[in-house]
Design a protein around this motif. Structure first.
Motif, PDB file in Angstrom:
ATOM      1  N   ASN A  50      38.663  48.073  50.626  1.00 34.73           N
ATOM      2  CA  ASN A  50      39.897  48.254  49.867  1.00 34.73           C
ATOM      3  C   ASN A  50      40.419  46.922  49.356  1.00 34.73           C
ATOM      4  O   ASN A  50      40.874  46.820  48.212  1.00 34.73           O
ATOM      5  N   GLU A  51      40.354  45.899  50.175  1.00 38.91           N
ATOM      6  CA  GLU A  51      40.814  44.579  49.746  1.00 38.91           C
ATOM      7  C   GLU A  51      39.911  44.026  48.648  1.00 38.91           C
ATOM      8  O   GLU A  51      40.384  43.427  47.685  1.00 38.91           O
ATOM      9  N   GLU A  52      38.603  44.227  48.782  1.00 42.81           N
ATOM     10  CA  GLU A  52      37.671  43.775  47.747  1.00 42.81           C
ATOM     11  C   GLU A  52      37.935  44.497  46.424  1.00 42.81           C
ATOM     12  O   GLU A  52      37.894  43.890  45.355  1.00 42.81           O
ATOM     13  N   ALA A  53      38.207  45.794  46.492  1.00 40.28           N
ATOM     14  CA  ALA A  53      38.488  46.557  45.272  1.00 40.28           C
ATOM     15  C   ALA A  53      39.769  46.056  44.612  1.00 40.28           C
ATOM     16  O   ALA A  53      39.817  45.887  43.388  1.00 40.28           O
ATOM     17  N   ARG A  54      40.809  45.813  45.421  1.00 38.49           N
ATOM     18  CA  ARG A  54      42.068  45.287  44.861  1.00 38.49           C
ATOM     19  C   ARG A  54      41.839  43.951  44.176  1.00 38.49           C
ATOM     20  O   ARG A  54      42.365  43.690  43.098  1.00 38.49           O
ATOM     21  N   LYS A  55      41.045  43.086  44.824  1.00 34.41           N
ATOM     22  CA  LYS A  55      40.768  41.772  44.255  1.00 34.41           C
ATOM     23  C   LYS A  55      40.023  41.902  42.927  1.00 34.41           C
ATOM     24  O   LYS A  55      40.356  41.223  41.952  1.00 34.41           O
ATOM     25  N   ASN A  56      39.040  42.796  42.864  1.00 38.10           N
ATOM     26  CA  ASN A  56      38.289  42.998  41.625  1.00 38.10           C
ATOM     27  C   ASN A  56      39.153  43.584  40.527  1.00 38.10           C
ATOM     28  O   ASN A  56      39.029  43.194  39.363  1.00 38.10           O
ATOM     29  N   VAL A  57      40.027  44.530  40.876  1.00 36.60           N
ATOM     30  CA  VAL A  57      40.917  45.126  39.871  1.00 36.60           C
ATOM     31  C   VAL A  57      41.842  44.058  39.307  1.00 36.60           C
ATOM     32  O   VAL A  57      42.049  43.975  38.087  1.00 36.60           O
ATOM     33  N   ARG A  58      42.415  43.212  40.176  1.00 37.16           N
ATOM     34  CA  ARG A  58      43.309  42.141  39.691  1.00 37.16           C
ATOM     35  C   ARG A  58      42.557  41.163  38.795  1.00 37.16           C
ATOM     36  O   ARG A  58      43.071  40.728  37.762  1.00 37.16           O
ATOM     37  N   LEU A  59      41.326  40.802  39.185  1.00 32.33           N
ATOM     38  CA  LEU A  59      40.551  39.871  38.378  1.00 32.33           C
ATOM     39  C   LEU A  59      40.244  40.464  36.993  1.00 32.33           C
ATOM     40  O   LEU A  59      40.388  39.787  35.976  1.00 32.33           O
ATOM     41  N   MET A  60      39.829  41.720  36.989  1.00 34.89           N
ATOM     42  CA  MET A  60      39.529  42.372  35.708  1.00 34.89           C
ATOM     43  C   MET A  60      40.792  42.502  34.859  1.00 34.89           C
ATOM     44  O   MET A  60      40.749  42.303  33.645  1.00 34.89           O
ATOM     45  N   ALA A  61      41.922  42.850  35.503  1.00 36.09           N
ATOM     46  CA  ALA A  61      43.176  43.016  34.761  1.00 36.09           C
ATOM     47  C   ALA A  61      43.612  41.703  34.133  1.00 36.09           C
ATOM     48  O   ALA A  61      44.158  41.685  33.021  1.00 36.09           O
ATOM     49  N   PHE A  62      43.369  40.600  34.820  1.00 35.52           N
ATOM     50  CA  PHE A  62      43.732  39.280  34.301  1.00 35.52           C
ATOM     51  C   PHE A  62      43.110  39.033  32.926  1.00 35.52           C
ATOM     52  O   PHE A  62      43.715  38.411  32.059  1.00 35.52           O
TER      53      PHE A  62
END
Length: 171
Positions: A50-62
């Motif tokens: 879940n933490e990895e997914a959140r990190k990837n979503v934030r990176l992509m959103a950036f």
């Protein structure tokens, strides 16, 4: 590097398996017990999906949200669409940009791992769930020969699960 993960039902079984590995002269520095009274999943480095997914979503959103805004604004400017007459020319371009930014946000969610965040995925989550249920994991990180030796030893203890992994980031 190869990994072997054995799920054992209780602490006594985990300690007995560890002792059996020790008696067979297995390099104990390559063995870890995870569970209550031993290392936690976080201490060992078992990734929280879940933490990895959140990190990837934030990176992509950036990257995708600003790019989506620019693409939507540019598309509206090039095509000179007047979808919302009440907004005027600049308003239509801004709305096009906002719709593009929204598309970028959706893309970051779906491509960045938000679906896995929402519905669960990966092997780490079942192992974390088993630790939360009071089970114990024996994790061995070693070469292929040692993994075969450890598999033979651990099978004697009838683990609930015995799974081998190959670290693909090392190849």
């Amino acid at each position: 590097m190869n990994y072997l993960v054995a799920v054992l039902s209780d602490r006594m079984q985990a300690e007995a398996a560890y002792s059996a590995l020790e008696k067979e002269n297995f390099p104990i520095n390559k063995v870890a017990i995870l569970g209550k009274g031993y290392k936690t999943a976080d201490e060992y480095g078992l990734l929280d999906p879940n933490e990895e997914a959140r990190k990837n979503v934030r990176l992509m959103a950036f990257w995708l949200i600003p790019f989506g805004f620019a693409a939507g604004f540019t598309f509206s400017l090039i095509t000179n669409l007047s979808t919302f007459a009440w907004a005027g020319e600049i308003g239509n371009h801004l709305i096009g940009g906002l719709l593009g930014a929204f598309s970028g946000a959706m893309g970051s969610f779906f491509v960045g791992g938000g679906v896995g965040l929402a519905f669960g995925s990966g092997d780490a989550l079942p192992y974390r769930n088993r630790l939360n249920a009071g089970k114990y994991l024996i994790v061995i990180k070693a070469s292929e020969g040692f993994i075969r030796q450890a598999t033979t030893i651990l099978r004697r203890f009838n683990p609930e699960s015995l799974q081998g992994y190959v670290d693909s980031s090392m190849t």
